[in-house]
Design a protein around this motif. Structure first.
Motif, PDB file in Angstrom:
ATOM      1  N   LYS A 282     -23.462 -11.229   1.105  1.00 57.79           N
ATOM      2  CA  LYS A 282     -23.976 -10.715   2.378  1.00 57.79           C
ATOM      3  C   LYS A 282     -25.301  -9.988   2.176  1.00 57.79           C
ATOM      4  CE  LYS A 282     -21.872  -7.292   4.631  1.00 57.79           C
ATOM      5  NZ  LYS A 282     -20.917  -6.545   5.482  1.00 57.79           N
ATOM      6  N   VAL A 285     -28.017 -12.584   1.778  1.00 61.44           N
ATOM      7  CA  VAL A 285     -28.343 -13.172   3.085  1.00 61.44           C
ATOM      8  C   VAL A 285     -29.238 -12.223   3.872  1.00 61.44           C
ATOM      9  CG1 VAL A 285     -27.381 -13.859   5.321  1.00 61.44           C
ATOM     10  CG2 VAL A 285     -26.262 -14.592   3.201  1.00 61.44           C
ATOM     11  N   ASN A 289     -33.297 -12.696   5.161  1.00 60.04           N
ATOM     12  CA  ASN A 289     -33.543 -12.735   6.614  1.00 60.04           C
ATOM     13  C   ASN A 289     -34.063 -11.401   7.144  1.00 60.04           C
ATOM     14  OD1 ASN A 289     -32.300 -15.471   7.621  1.00 60.04           O
ATOM     15  ND2 ASN A 289     -30.840 -14.642   6.159  1.00 60.04           N
ATOM     16  N   GLU A 293     -32.678 -11.200  11.528  1.00 59.26           N
ATOM     17  CA  GLU A 293     -31.307 -11.160  12.039  1.00 59.26           C
ATOM     18  C   GLU A 293     -30.861  -9.728  12.304  1.00 59.26           C
ATOM     19  OE1 GLU A 293     -28.344 -13.194   9.909  1.00 59.26           O
ATOM     20  OE2 GLU A 293     -29.302 -15.144  10.038  1.00 59.26           O
ATOM     21  N   LEU A 296     -24.682  -7.377  11.213  1.00 60.75           N
ATOM     22  CA  LEU A 296     -23.461  -8.054  11.619  1.00 60.75           C
ATOM     23  C   LEU A 296     -22.680  -7.235  12.649  1.00 60.75           C
ATOM     24  CD1 LEU A 296     -21.708 -10.598  10.918  1.00 60.75           C
ATOM     25  CD2 LEU A 296     -20.428  -9.101   9.382  1.00 60.75           C
ATOM     26  N   LEU A 299     -23.909  -8.002  16.087  1.00 60.32           N
ATOM     27  CA  LEU A 299     -23.483  -9.330  16.549  1.00 60.32           C
ATOM     28  C   LEU A 299     -22.016  -9.286  16.975  1.00 60.32           C
ATOM     29  CD1 LEU A 299     -25.138 -11.605  13.826  1.00 60.32           C
ATOM     30  CD2 LEU A 299     -25.941 -11.192  16.158  1.00 60.32           C
ATOM     31  N   LEU A 322     -16.400 -13.576  10.994  1.00 61.36           N
ATOM     32  CA  LEU A 322     -17.787 -13.582  11.464  1.00 61.36           C
ATOM     33  C   LEU A 322     -18.753 -13.473  10.281  1.00 61.36           C
ATOM     34  CD1 LEU A 322     -19.169 -13.665  14.248  1.00 61.36           C
ATOM     35  CD2 LEU A 322     -19.302 -11.176  14.166  1.00 61.36           C
ATOM     36  N   MET A 323     -18.441 -12.576   9.351  1.00 60.48           N
ATOM     37  CA  MET A 323     -19.268 -12.424   8.155  1.00 60.48           C
ATOM     38  C   MET A 323     -19.250 -13.699   7.325  1.00 60.48           C
ATOM     39  SD  MET A 323     -18.675  -9.861   4.875  1.00 60.48           S
ATOM     40  CE  MET A 323     -17.217 -10.746   4.311  1.00 60.48           C
ATOM     41  N   ASP A 325     -18.639 -16.817   8.206  1.00 64.56           N
ATOM     42  CA  ASP A 325     -19.383 -17.904   8.845  1.00 64.56           C
ATOM     43  C   ASP A 325     -20.879 -17.770   8.574  1.00 64.56           C
ATOM     44  OD1 ASP A 325     -17.025 -18.868   9.839  1.00 64.56           O
ATOM     45  OD2 ASP A 325     -17.270 -17.993  11.836  1.00 64.56           O
ATOM     46  N   GLN A 326     -21.358 -16.533   8.592  1.00 60.26           N
ATOM     47  CA  GLN A 326     -22.772 -16.257   8.339  1.00 60.26           C
ATOM     48  C   GLN A 326     -23.145 -16.644   6.901  1.00 60.26           C
ATOM     49  OE1 GLN A 326     -24.052 -12.063   8.478  1.00 60.26           O
ATOM     50  NE2 GLN A 326     -25.366 -12.588  10.198  1.00 60.26           N
ATOM     51  N   ALA A 329     -23.065 -20.574   6.385  1.00 63.30           N
ATOM     52  CA  ALA A 329     -24.227 -21.207   7.027  1.00 63.30           C
ATOM     53  C   ALA A 329     -25.472 -21.031   6.157  1.00 63.30           C
ATOM     54  CB  ALA A 329     -24.452 -20.600   8.411  1.00 63.30           C
ATOM     55  N   HIS A 330     -25.637 -19.844   5.569  1.00 60.17           N
ATOM     56  CA  HIS A 330     -26.816 -19.550   4.756  1.00 60.17           C
ATOM     57  C   HIS A 330     -26.844 -20.387   3.481  1.00 60.17           C
ATOM     58  CE1 HIS A 330     -29.982 -17.100   2.866  1.00 60.17           C
ATOM     59  NE2 HIS A 330     -29.245 -17.156   1.773  1.00 60.17           N
TER      60      HIS A 330
END
Length: 656
Positions: A282, A285, A289, A293, A296, A299, A322-323, A325-326, A329-330
């Motif tokens: 995390k 990521v 970004n 972004e 979290l 969001l 949620l974390m 998924d982030q 994706a990254h």
């Protein structure tokens, strides 16, 4: 602002509050569903013990200074039932609860944070609470008395329910200023203040008392807008100002905390590597970004606020999912397939949901199983894949070590990538916290001559062996190679033997010290020796392990005392092993192996008497002197060998 605008603002805040309350209620319901049945009463009992102070109940402090009583706390039916189950001998007290009900409420809020109520909650998950108080209204004596009460309840929960409870006594004003003290134990200190607040906002559950006002502000709110909204609340209004506490806004994470957060996560990985993999990923990521972004937690808040657009969906919002998924994706966008697989496996193992085992007829599908089953189907995992991860306790030693190495390699690679991109002089971690965290990492990961390395394990107690087999190979160059295998392998060879190999060393002493240091075995373990290990016997090895465990007990690096790490390193214990691998009929000292540990948690093994010449200052010129012991295997010349050694070295040494 017109009256119409004021009304509209209040309506918006009220709508958000209702959605937040619905989400908070869903999180509590999830937590209770996932708790083992015998621990559910504890969820209700713990807040109650903070609300009262009575000598017949845990957490009592005999002082007029002790603050207690939770804001907005009431006695509900489920609490009464839980109290009756937990304290059957106090029925009369519980039936007439008004006699001990507090007149004043000193604790503003009790708030859970972490994995409880998420897909990451496991049967043995810790309960991490923030006990929020107005520090300016309490004297130092009152704060100390409250801490005494909290510690007493923690110990009671550990002793009577075998569950770790951590109460963090939290001053609201300090949290608002992002002041979390020093980095020690469970506290991150200056290493990651804003990151810690973001973690709190992402995972918190209000168990009792006031809610953080942050929950009512839009997902993208400046500090000025935050306080404008907060100041618009009135006492007795709707929403009522007295329902909330001001822990501060969080608009953006602080890039100057990245390095401190990275070394903090590396430190946490010593105990919880599966979770730290996700947390470290995390951070990377976030670094990739910067400025693009939102945190979290914001969001998550946005999803909660918009929950009414999809009725019932608020209950399905999960912070960990949620974390995750982030992260996926990254790293998928970067085509780092190995990292993606590692993250998937770590999430699955961390969540502890055995999908390879079908539910029984009477069992219901929990939200956790539903979410994880959806992930696994999406990843294309087979039942064989699931069965392999679900039966992790059956993995061979080599399989566990291989997984551990993948995890720690990823953590170190993340750390190095993050470090390479940062301007160190701008990092906000304090010099002292940097010293403490840095020395812990150096102890755990650093390599030095003669140092006994830590096994970078991801499994901890699962690597322990109740039985091991030790074999020795005598090589052509007149050297030996000692190998330890998991289990009884006296009659095994070839591939069957290799799959259970734990470690190898040039001497039996080094081999056993490494195993004790890394919790592979202890004095309870059975040690089987191959037929050609003479002069070393099973009795010798078991005696050696007993002494090593006594003088050099395994160190948990994450708990090394802060004061010791800030002070110069010094020798804490020393042991000399004499003639261990020499024929028992020899009557003179021919072999000496020096072992010593330091206050920074490191252990060293140096063969030869010369090591004592190097250590002379640390062993005789410091006060207090570190204890010094000698071990001589049983035999006719045991005391003669010890006396010869003592006379030749002039050391103050005790024979074990």
């Amino acid at each position: 602002m017109t009256s119409q605008q004021t009304l509209s603002l209040q309506q918006n805040l009220t709508i958000r509050l209702l959605r937040v309350l619905r989400y908070n209620k869903a999180r509590i319901e999830r937590a209770l569903v996932l708790l083992p049945e015998e621990r559910r009463p504890l969820f209700h009992v713990l807040p109650f013990l903070l609300h009262i102070n009575h000598p017949d109940l845990p957490g009592y402090v005999d002082s007029d200074d002790v603050p207690y009583g939770l804001n907005n706390y009431s006695l509900r039916t489920e609490v009464t039932q839980a109290l009756a189950e937990s304290f059957p001998l106090q029925k009369a007290l519980i039936d007439d609860i008004k006699q001990i009900w507090p007149r004043q409420r000193a604790i503003d809020a009790l708030v859970l944070m972490g994995s409880i109520g998420t897909i990451a909650q496991a049967d043995d998950s810790d309960f991490d609470y923030w006990v929020c108080v107005d520090g300016s209204a309490l004297s130092p004596e009152a704060m100390a008395a409250l801490q005494t009460k909290l510690t007493a309840i923690e110990k009671w929960a550990e002793q009577h329910h075998n569950i770790e409870v951590h109460f963090f006594l939290t001053e609201i004003d300090k949290v608002r200023q992002n002041d979390f003290g020093v980095a020690e134990g469970e506290s991150a200190g200056s290493a990651q203040a804003v990151f810690l607040k973001a973690e709190f906002y992402t995972t918190n559950i209000v168990v009792a008392g006031k809610a953080p006002f942050w929950w009512l502000t839009p997902e993208s709110t400046s500090d000025a807008q935050y306080y404008s909204l907060l100041n618009s609340l009135e006492k007795g209004g709707s929403p009522d100002a007295s329902w909330f506490m001001d822990l501060g806004n969080l608009e953006q994470l602080d890039p100057n905390e990245l390095f401190g957060a990275a070394i903090w996560q590396l430190g946490k990985a010593m105990d919880s590597p599966f979770k730290s993999v996700l947390k470290m990923a995390k951070l990377e990521v976030f670094l990739d970004n910067l400025g693009q972004e939102q945190p979290l937690c914001n969001l998550l808040k946005k999803r909660v606020h918009h929950g009414a657009e999809a009725p019932g969906q608020v209950a399905n919002i999960d912070p960990y999912a949620l974390m995750f998924d982030q992260l996926i994706a990254h790293f998928s966008a970067q085509e780092q397939d190995e990292v993606v697989l590692l993250l998937q496996q770590c999430l699955y193992i961390k969540c502890g949901c055995t999908l390879s085992v079908p539910l029984g007829e009477d069992e219901k599908i929990t939200f956790k199983r539903r979410i994880l089953a959806g992930y696994v189907k999406q990843w294309g995992w087979t039942r064989a894949d699931l069965r392999h991860l679900d039966n992790i306790h059956d993995w061979s030693f080599q399989e566990r070590v291989k997984m551990s190495r993948r995890i720690h390699r990823f953590l170190l690679q993340c750390y190095r990538r993050i470090s390479a991109q940062l301007t160190m002089e701008k990092q906000s971690v304090s010099k002292e916290d940097m010293t403490v965290l840095g020395r812990r990492l150096n102890t755990f990961y650093g390599r030095k001559d003669h140092k006994i390395d830590f096994l970078r394990s991801a499994f901890d107690e699962k690597l322990y062996c109740s039985c091991v087999t030790v074999k020795v190979t005598r090589r052509k160059n007149n050297t030996e190679l000692w190998t330890v295998y998991a289990g009884d392998k006296l009659s095994k060879s070839g591939r069957a033997l290799e799959g259970s190999r734990i470690a190898q060393a040039a001497s039996p002493i080094e081999l056993m010290l490494w195993c004790v240091t890394n919790r592979i075995l202890d004095s309870r373990s059975s040690i089987l020796m191959d037929y050609d290990s003479e002069p070393v016997t099973e009795f010798d090895m078991e005696g050696l392990v007993k002494h090593l465990e006594s003088v050099f007990p395994p160190v948990r690096v994450s708990t090394l005392p802060r004061d010791a790490l800030l002070a110069p390193e010094r020798v804490s214990s020393c042991m000399i092993v004499i003639n261990f691998n020499i024929s028992r009929i020899k009557a003179t000292v021919e072999e000496q192996v020096v072992i010593y540990s330091t206050t920074w948690g490191e252990t060293f093994l140096v063969p030869g008497k010369e090591a004592l010449d190097t250590l002379w200052f640390e062993l005789q010129e410091v006060s207090p002197r570190p204890p010094c012991y000698a071990v001589v295997p049983d035999g006719n010349h045991r005391h003669r060998l010890f006396n010869e050694f003592k006379e030749s070295t002039e050391l103050s040494v005790t024979l074990l």
